[in-house]
Design a protein around this motif. Structure first.
Motif, short mmCIF file in Angstrom:
data_model
loop_
_atom_site.label_atom_id
_atom_site.label_comp_id
_atom_site.label_asym_id
_atom_site.label_seq_id
_atom_site.Cartn_x
_atom_site.Cartn_y
_atom_site.Cartn_z
N ASP A 43 0.90 -1.28 -0.10
CA ASP A 43 -0.09 -0.07 -0.02
C ASP A 43 0.88 1.20 -0.06
O ASP A 43 0.63 2.17 -0.71
CB ASP A 43 -0.90 0.13 1.16
N THR A 46 2.05 1.80 -3.49
CA THR A 46 1.06 2.28 -4.39
C THR A 46 0.77 3.79 -3.88
O THR A 46 0.53 4.70 -4.52
CB THR A 46 -0.40 1.89 -3.95
N ARG A 49 3.13 6.06 -5.74
CA ARG A 49 2.55 6.03 -7.10
C ARG A 49 1.51 7.09 -7.17
O ARG A 49 1.21 7.71 -8.25
CB ARG A 49 1.85 4.47 -7.62
N VAL A 50 0.74 7.25 -6.17
CA VAL A 50 -0.52 8.37 -6.22
C VAL A 50 0.15 9.57 -6.21
O VAL A 50 -0.34 10.41 -6.87
CB VAL A 50 -1.19 8.11 -5.08
N ASP A 80 3.67 0.34 -10.25
CA ASP A 80 2.69 -0.42 -10.42
C ASP A 80 3.05 -2.10 -10.40
O ASP A 80 2.44 -2.85 -9.70
CB ASP A 80 1.78 -0.23 -11.72
N ASP A 83 4.51 -2.90 -6.82
CA ASP A 83 3.73 -3.05 -5.77
C ASP A 83 2.90 -4.42 -5.58
O ASP A 83 2.81 -4.89 -4.47
CB ASP A 83 2.70 -1.96 -5.57
N GLY A 97 -5.83 -3.00 -0.66
CA GLY A 97 -4.84 -2.90 -1.69
C GLY A 97 -5.21 -2.96 -3.30
O GLY A 97 -4.78 -2.33 -4.05
N PHE A 100 -7.18 0.39 -4.02
CA PHE A 100 -6.31 1.43 -4.02
C PHE A 100 -5.44 1.34 -5.43
O PHE A 100 -5.40 2.38 -5.95
CB PHE A 100 -5.45 1.14 -2.71
N ASP A 101 -4.89 0.13 -5.72
CA ASP A 101 -3.96 -0.11 -6.87
C ASP A 101 -5.04 0.21 -7.87
O ASP A 101 -4.48 0.88 -9.05
CB ASP A 101 -3.60 -1.19 -6.96
N ALA A 104 -5.66 3.91 -8.42
CA ALA A 104 -4.70 4.67 -8.88
C ALA A 104 -4.46 4.45 -10.32
O ALA A 104 -4.27 5.52 -11.23
CB ALA A 104 -3.54 4.25 -8.06
N ASP A 105 -4.47 3.35 -10.87
CA ASP A 105 -4.31 3.00 -12.32
C ASP A 105 -5.27 3.63 -12.96
O ASP A 105 -4.81 4.30 -14.23
CB ASP A 105 -4.48 1.45 -12.35
#
Length: 215
Positions: A43, A46, A49-50, A80, A83, A97, A100-101, A104-105
């Motif tokens: 997380d 990620t 990444r955010v 990506d 994670d 998770g 969340f991922d 974000a994608d």
């Protein structure tokens, strides 16, 4: 080398600030709902990444040169992959998770599609809007909220969108070639969403427990 701060003007910084506020609120709500504190190692990847996606979003809003935006987007795409490795390696996979991922994608793809649409045309926005159109449709049709079985094809198509849009944004492909490649990515995405919609409709007709595993 140019100062990274010079990449953004008032519009870019304004978008960055708004993004930070909205993401913070959404994340606090999600963490409380899923009781996911402290966050797991994947997380946290990620979360990085955010932050990078926020930079991409601000650069797209600013409308500056593609180079910095493409570099940051490429790093976000690499993380990506990272994670997922961290989640499996530490056995900390979770519904939180995964969601969340996914979100974000979806937002990275939306930001990239906005940029590429300025080069190839507004039809590219369909790629970025697809996730959100599906979400809106699910508000009106509850059967679209049903569980989806794991699918390697769905993951591959989703991953391809970010890669294809980043390559198209970089300008390394001639415009006609870029249009064909992005068009094929859109066709694959329409197929993936269409297959899921058909599967959910059949599950609705057959009743609970009828969703079959897809490959």
């Amino acid at each position: 080398m140019a100062d990274p701060a010079s990449w953004l003007g008032p519009r870019g910084w304004g978008v960055a600030g708004l993004y930070a506020v909205l993401v913070t609120v959404a994340l606090v709500v999600a963490v409380r709902r899923h009781e996911r504190w402290p966050m797991g190692p994947a997380d946290l990847v990620t979360l990085v990444r955010v932050g990078l996606i926020g930079v991409v979003t601000a650069l797209v809003a600013e409308g500056g040169p593609a180079g910095p935006m493409v570099a940051v987007a490429a790093l976000a795409l690499v993380l990506d992959w990272v994670d997922g490795l961290v989640a499996r390696g530490t056995r900390t996979e979770s519904d939180f998770g995964a969601r969340f991922d996914m979100e974000a994608d979806a937002f990275l793809i939306l930001a990239l599609s906005v940029y590429v649409s300025g080069v190839l045309g507004p039809w590219v926005l369909a790629i970025g809007a697809m996730r959100y159109l599906f979400w809106a449709a699910a508000r009106a049709a509850p059967w679209l909220r049903g569980p989806l079985p794991p699918s390697a094809a769905r993951k591959a198509v989703a991953a391809a969108q970010g890669i294809v849009l980043t390559v198209a944004a970089s300008g390394v492909l001639p415009r006609p070639v870029g249009a064909v490649v992005v068009g094929l990515a859109l066709v694959a995405l329409l197929w993936s969403f269409g297959r899921d919609v058909v599967g959910l409709w059949r599950a609705r007709a057959l009743g609970p427990g009828s969703v079959k595993r897809k490959r």
